[in-house]
Each structure stands twice: as structure tokens, then as C-alpha cells.
Motif scaffolding. Structure first.
Motif, PDB file in Angstrom:
ATOM      1  N   CYS A 187       0.825  -1.207   0.000  1.00 39.13           N
ATOM      2  CA  CYS A 187       0.000   0.000   0.000  1.00 39.13           C
ATOM      3  C   CYS A 187       0.863   1.262   0.000  1.00 39.13           C
ATOM      4  N   ARG A 188       2.008   1.215   0.669  1.00 36.84           N
ATOM      5  CA  ARG A 188       2.907   2.378   0.726  1.00 36.84           C
ATOM      6  C   ARG A 188       3.762   2.524  -0.523  1.00 36.84           C
ATOM      7  N   GLY A 189       3.647   1.588  -1.451  1.00 43.89           N
ATOM      8  CA  GLY A 189       4.441   1.666  -2.670  1.00 43.89           C
ATOM      9  C   GLY A 189       5.856   1.167  -2.513  1.00 43.89           C
ATOM     10  N   GLU A 190       6.098   0.293  -1.534  1.00 45.74           N
ATOM     11  CA  GLU A 190       7.441  -0.228  -1.289  1.00 45.74           C
ATOM     12  C   GLU A 190       7.662  -1.590  -1.935  1.00 45.74           C
ATOM     13  N   ALA A 191       6.609  -2.201  -2.468  1.00 45.60           N
ATOM     14  CA  ALA A 191       6.717  -3.517  -3.088  1.00 45.60           C
ATOM     15  C   ALA A 191       5.742  -3.609  -4.246  1.00 45.60           C
ATOM     16  N   HIS A 192       6.081  -4.463  -5.215  1.00 47.74           N
ATOM     17  CA  HIS A 192       5.160  -4.738  -6.315  1.00 47.74           C
ATOM     18  C   HIS A 192       4.113  -5.777  -5.912  1.00 47.74           C
ATOM     19  N   ILE A 193       4.540  -6.702  -5.028  1.00 49.18           N
ATOM     20  CA  ILE A 193       3.702  -7.854  -4.676  1.00 49.18           C
ATOM     21  C   ILE A 193       3.781  -8.074  -3.170  1.00 49.18           C
ATOM     22  N   ALA A 194       2.628  -8.385  -2.572  1.00 49.97           N
ATOM     23  CA  ALA A 194       2.588  -8.762  -1.158  1.00 49.97           C
ATOM     24  C   ALA A 194       2.085 -10.191  -1.051  1.00 49.97           C
ATOM     25  N   GLY A 195       2.761 -11.007  -0.255  1.00 49.50           N
ATOM     26  CA  GLY A 195       2.331 -12.374  -0.006  1.00 49.50           C
ATOM     27  C   GLY A 195       1.634 -12.460   1.338  1.00 49.50           C
ATOM     28  N   MET A 196       0.512 -13.205   1.400  1.00 48.83           N
ATOM     29  CA  MET A 196      -0.215 -13.267   2.667  1.00 48.83           C
ATOM     30  C   MET A 196      -1.010 -14.557   2.800  1.00 48.83           C
ATOM     31  N   HIS A 197      -1.270 -14.932   4.056  1.00 47.43           N
ATOM     32  CA  HIS A 197      -2.079 -16.128   4.347  1.00 47.43           C
ATOM     33  C   HIS A 197      -2.894 -15.862   5.606  1.00 47.43           C
ATOM     34  N   LEU A 198      -3.970 -15.113   5.453  1.00 43.39           N
ATOM     35  CA  LEU A 198      -4.839 -14.755   6.572  1.00 43.39           C
ATOM     36  C   LEU A 198      -6.248 -15.277   6.314  1.00 43.39           C
ATOM     37  N   TYR A 199      -6.835 -15.870   7.338  1.00 43.95           N
ATOM     38  CA  TYR A 199      -8.183 -16.431   7.227  1.00 43.95           C
ATOM     39  C   TYR A 199      -9.150 -15.611   8.061  1.00 43.95           C
ATOM     40  N   ASP A 200     -10.283 -15.250   7.454  1.00 50.84           N
ATOM     41  CA  ASP A 200     -11.310 -14.495   8.150  1.00 50.84           C
ATOM     42  C   ASP A 200     -12.454 -15.443   8.515  1.00 50.84           C
ATOM     43  N   PRO A 201     -12.568 -15.849   9.783  1.00 51.84           N
ATOM     44  CA  PRO A 201     -13.604 -16.824  10.149  1.00 51.84           C
ATOM     45  C   PRO A 201     -15.027 -16.288   9.985  1.00 51.84           C
ATOM     46  N   GLU A 202     -15.206 -14.972  10.001  1.00 53.52           N
ATOM     47  CA  GLU A 202     -16.552 -14.414   9.864  1.00 53.52           C
ATOM     48  C   GLU A 202     -17.105 -14.607   8.455  1.00 53.52           C
ATOM     49  N   THR A 203     -16.259 -14.449   7.448  1.00 57.96           N
ATOM     50  CA  THR A 203     -16.706 -14.589   6.059  1.00 57.96           C
ATOM     51  C   THR A 203     -16.329 -15.924   5.457  1.00 57.96           C
ATOM     52  N   GLY A 204     -15.384 -16.644   6.096  1.00 55.50           N
ATOM     53  CA  GLY A 204     -14.891 -17.892   5.535  1.00 55.50           C
ATOM     54  C   GLY A 204     -13.974 -17.673   4.345  1.00 55.50           C
ATOM     55  N   GLU A 205     -13.490 -16.444   4.170  1.00 60.17           N
ATOM     56  CA  GLU A 205     -12.632 -16.107   3.037  1.00 60.17           C
ATOM     57  C   GLU A 205     -11.176 -16.023   3.470  1.00 60.17           C
ATOM     58  N   TYR A 206     -10.303 -16.302   2.515  1.00 59.88           N
ATOM     59  CA  TYR A 206      -8.875 -16.101   2.731  1.00 59.88           C
ATOM     60  C   TYR A 206      -8.460 -14.761   2.126  1.00 59.88           C
ATOM     61  N   ASN A 207      -7.748 -13.968   2.895  1.00 65.04           N
ATOM     62  CA  ASN A 207      -7.000 -12.799   2.422  1.00 65.04           C
ATOM     63  C   ASN A 207      -7.842 -11.642   1.896  1.00 65.04           C
ATOM     64  N   THR A 208      -8.855 -11.895   1.085  1.00 68.88           N
ATOM     65  CA  THR A 208      -9.581 -10.824   0.415  1.00 68.88           C
ATOM     66  C   THR A 208     -10.141  -9.775   1.366  1.00 68.88           C
ATOM     67  N   PRO A 209     -10.801 -10.146   2.493  1.00 68.39           N
ATOM     68  CA  PRO A 209     -11.321  -9.108   3.397  1.00 68.39           C
ATOM     69  C   PRO A 209     -10.241  -8.182   3.932  1.00 68.39           C
ATOM     70  N   PHE A 210      -9.058  -8.723   4.189  1.00 65.75           N
ATOM     71  CA  PHE A 210      -7.957  -7.918   4.715  1.00 65.75           C
ATOM     72  C   PHE A 210      -7.408  -6.983   3.633  1.00 65.75           C
ATOM     73  N   VAL A 211      -7.370  -7.483   2.402  1.00 64.44           N
ATOM     74  CA  VAL A 211      -6.898  -6.655   1.288  1.00 64.44           C
ATOM     75  C   VAL A 211      -7.838  -5.471   1.082  1.00 64.44           C
ATOM     76  N   ARG A 212      -9.139  -5.731   1.090  1.00 64.44           N
ATOM     77  CA  ARG A 212     -10.110  -4.639   0.911  1.00 64.44           C
ATOM     78  C   ARG A 212      -9.948  -3.577   1.992  1.00 64.44           C
ATOM     79  N   GLU A 213      -9.737  -4.018   3.217  1.00 65.82           N
ATOM     80  CA  GLU A 213      -9.626  -3.069   4.321  1.00 65.82           C
ATOM     81  C   GLU A 213      -8.369  -2.219   4.223  1.00 65.82           C
ATOM     82  N   VAL A 214      -7.236  -2.839   3.948  1.00 63.17           N
ATOM     83  CA  VAL A 214      -5.970  -2.110   3.950  1.00 63.17           C
ATOM     84  C   VAL A 214      -5.810  -1.251   2.692  1.00 63.17           C
ATOM     85  N   LEU A 215      -6.170  -1.795   1.535  1.00 62.84           N
ATOM     86  CA  LEU A 215      -5.966  -1.036   0.293  1.00 62.84           C
ATOM     87  C   LEU A 215      -7.015   0.059   0.107  1.00 62.84           C
TER      88      LEU A 215
END
Length: 377
Positions: A187-215
Motif C-alpha cells: 500500500c505504501r508503494g514499497e513492493a510490487h507484490i505482497a504475499g499473505m495467508h490470513l483467514y477471516d472466520p466471519e466470512t470464511g474467506e482467505y485474504n480478500t477481506p484484509f486486502v479490501r480493508e488495507v488497500l
């Protein structure tokens, strides 16, 4: 042409990654859809002309699409150090003094801690977060062809090295960061690609909810690198008989934990909450280490009885493993970077056999969907 039993291709994986149907590719390459289907299934070996047209249509080299599968050579080598039991293991090789030496890639030897060569030196500060840098050489092309990845998965370095062998003009810089830190770096423009493995138990989704929030509204795509097994690293043979997080408390086991923002810590917290176990009931919960290797080293060295990490790390360090969860590891890329040639070259290798073989021999990864776009935000 009839089928060639030695000819292999990854036409389908590259085509689907580009969002093209068989008919789309057939139209661009001026062939029939049946031709595309036959090539992808291995029932048809294309002519030189069709091969060239397919490569041009997909924007890649012929070698990216097709290769001959032959028996690979075997060498007799001297082990540089003894290994436990007679297990199969990953090795690096070198010719020394007229003989082959095999260096076991196990424990700390499976990871590099080399000093990184500098591209330049700072000469003066020009602002609160700006600096003038004097380059140590005039090879600007290398700097332009550098892709920066922030993440915590050790396999990123395997992917990077395999890519650099295939594209010698490309350089991949891997900056270690946990999942949330990597996302903020992107988000700060320090990388082209971010790797992540976060699980959101409320939505049952991987990574996407966190990406929406931060970006926060910035457009990005999520591409799967693989699905890995996460769980507890324990001593070889699991002498404490640990099978669940509840056993950590019942058996008085001591753990090491990861920092806030890491996927491993988040999984541990979620698992404890599901079992209604207070965090403070687990000995060592506040003993923090910074990466997967440090977790393993703490267990190997007797500092801890267990720690959250992955199956591949357990194998690399010769430890036992208690599986708890399967996590999808995604690459998050801002859409504005997708058209840059170095990024495209890097992503194109996700379908390459050289990359797949490195992941497969490591173990603990399901790469059946590697390279697939799983979400856009």
C-alpha cells in the motif's frame, strides 16, 4: 502431428491465467479450437508454425509453453554432512576437486542468510523520508528489471531463484514481512507484490477481506501461490503426544509465538478461541520470534516444545508436525503493476515446471491452483 509421449506443455495454465478461452486463443493464433484442446490434453503435437503462433498469441517464449520430458541424469555424490536416518532430502550440488559434493538442505542449511550486495550508498538526506543515493555501477537496467516481493513464505525465495535462472535479466528482491506488514508495504508503494495467508472466520474467506480493508479502494488482484498445511511444530517423534492446542495446556507445554500481524499468530489465536482457551493459559504465548525458521529453531534447540508454522518447515528441520489448518497463500498485486514487463515475466513462471518441481520436492504445498486469479478488489 500425432502425440509425442516426451512432449509436455502448460498451455492451459498460461491461457487461463490470461483469462482466455480455448476459442479466444484459437482465433488469435489462427487455428481451430480442437487444435488447442488437443495440444492441451497432450493428444496432439503442434507443428513449428503453430507452436510459434501460440507463443506469440500468449506473449511468451516457445520454451515457456513446451518442453521434452526425459529421464534426468543421476550422479553419485559425497554428502558434505551426515543426515538423520536415510530420509530423502533436498540437496544442492557442486563439483569440487573432481568429485560431486551434495550439501543437505536441512535445518538452517535450507535457508540463506547471505549479505546482500548493495546497489549504491546514501550520500545525504533530502527530506524526512528521502535520500540521495550514489550508485556503485551504471547498470540501471538491473534496477528497472527488479521486482520486489514482501512476504513471509520461504518458498518465495525458491520461486525467485528459479525465475532468475529462467530470466537471467530479471532480479527478484524478497523482503521478509508478515502478512499484514507485507500488505501495508504494498500500500505504501514499497513492493510490487505482497504475499499473505490470513483467514477471516466471519466470512470464511482467505485474504480478500484484509486486502479490501488495507488497500481502501485501490484495485488489486489476488493470485494463488499455493495451499499450505499449518499447524504445530513439535519435537521429532512428538514425545509429549501433542494433538490439539488443548494438549498444550493439559501437558504444560511451552511455545514460542509470532508477532501481531502474522498469519501463524492469527491462526493460533483463532484456534484457541474456538476451544475457549485463554491466551495466558498457554506457556510462552508472549515469547515472540520473527519468522518460521526461528519457530523451528526454538523447538530444535529445546527453548520451546511447540510453535505454529508449516509442514514444509517441519520437514526442513526434521521436526514432527501436528496439522491444524490448510491456508491459501496468495500474491496481492496492484493492477497498475500488472502491465510492467518484469512483473509479467515473474508471474509467467508460475506455470513453469522448474518452479513446480521446487515446490513439489519441498512438500507441504498443494500447487494444483498455482497462478490462478482468485479475487479482484
Amino acid at each position: 502431428m500425432k502425440q509425442d509421449s516426451d512432449l509436455r506443455n502448460n498451455l492451459k495454465s498460461i491461457r487461463t491465467r490470461l483469462g482466455m478461452s480455448q476459442q479466444d486463443l484459437a482465433n488469435i493464433a489462427s487455428v481451430t479450437r480442437q487444435t488447442i484442446s488437443g495440444v492441451e490434453s497432450g493428444q496432439y503435437a503442434p507443428s513449428v508454425a503453430i507452436t510459434l503462433r501460440l507463443a506469440k498469441a500468449l506473449g511468451c517464449q516457445v520454451e515457456d509453453l513446451f518442453w521434452l520430458e526425459r529421464d534426468l541424469p543421476e550422479l553419485e555424490a559425497i554428502l558434505a554432512k551426515p543426515i538423520p536416518n536415510s530420509q530423502q532430502l533436498r540437496v544442492s550440488m557442486a563439483r569440487v576437486g573432481g568429485q560431486w559434493i551434495a550439501y543437505p538442505l536441512i535445518g538452517k542449511d535450507a535457508f540463506r542468510q547471505d549479505m546482500i550486495p548493495a546497489d549504491g550508498e546514501s550520500t545525504s538526506l533530502t527530506g524526512t523520508n528521502k535520500v540521495r543515493v550514489k550508485l556503485l555501477d551504471d547498470n540501471l537496467e538491473t534496477l528497472h528489471n527488479t521486482v520486489v516481493i514482501a512476504g513471509c513464505a520461504p518458498v518465495i525465495s525458491l520461486w525467485a531463484r528459479a525465475t532468475e535462472r529462467w530470466h537471467p535479466q530479471l532480479r527478484v528482491q524478497f523482503n521478509f514481512a508478515n502478512s499484514i506488514a507485507a500488505l501495508h508495504s504494498l500500500c505504501r508503494g514499497e513492493a510490487h507484490i505482497a504475499g499473505m495467508h490470513l483467514y477471516d472466520p466471519e466470512t470464511g474467506e482467505y485474504n480478500t477481506p484484509f486486502v479490501r480493508e488495507v488497500l481502501a479502494g485501490r484495485e488489486a488482484v489476488l493470485i494463488t501461490l499455493g495451499v499450505w498445511e499449518e499447524g504445530l511444530l513439535v519435537k521429532s517423534g512428538n514425545p509429549m503426544g501433542i494433538r490439539t492446542v488443548n494438549d498444550l495446556v493439559q501437558g504444560g507445554a511451552t511455545i514460542v509465538n509470532r508477532e501481531i500481524g502474522s498469519g501463524s499468530r492469527m491462526l493460533l489465536e483463532q484456534t484457541l478461541q474456538e476451544q475457549q482457551i485463554p491466551f495466558h493459559a498457554v506457556q510462552g504465548f508472549e515469547h515472540l520470534v520473527k519468522n518460521h525458521q526461528d519457530v523451528a529453531q526454538a523447538v530444535v534447540g529445546g527453548i520451546a516444545d511447540a510453535g505454529m508454522s508449516t509442514a514444509s518447515i517441519a520437514t526442513a528441520f526434521g521436526l514432527g508436525f501436528v496439522p491444524l489448518h490448510q491456508s491459501r497463500y496468495d500474491l496481492v498485486i496492484l493492477k497498475e503493476y500488472l502491465e510492467e514487463a518484469p512483473v509479467q515475466q515473474l508471474l509467467s513462471t508460475l506455470g513453469h515446471r522448474m518452479v513446480h518441481s521446487q515446490f513439489e520436492i519441498l512438500g507441504g504445498y498443494d500447487i494444483s491452483k498455482i497462478g490462478e486469479v482468485v479475487a479482484t478488489v
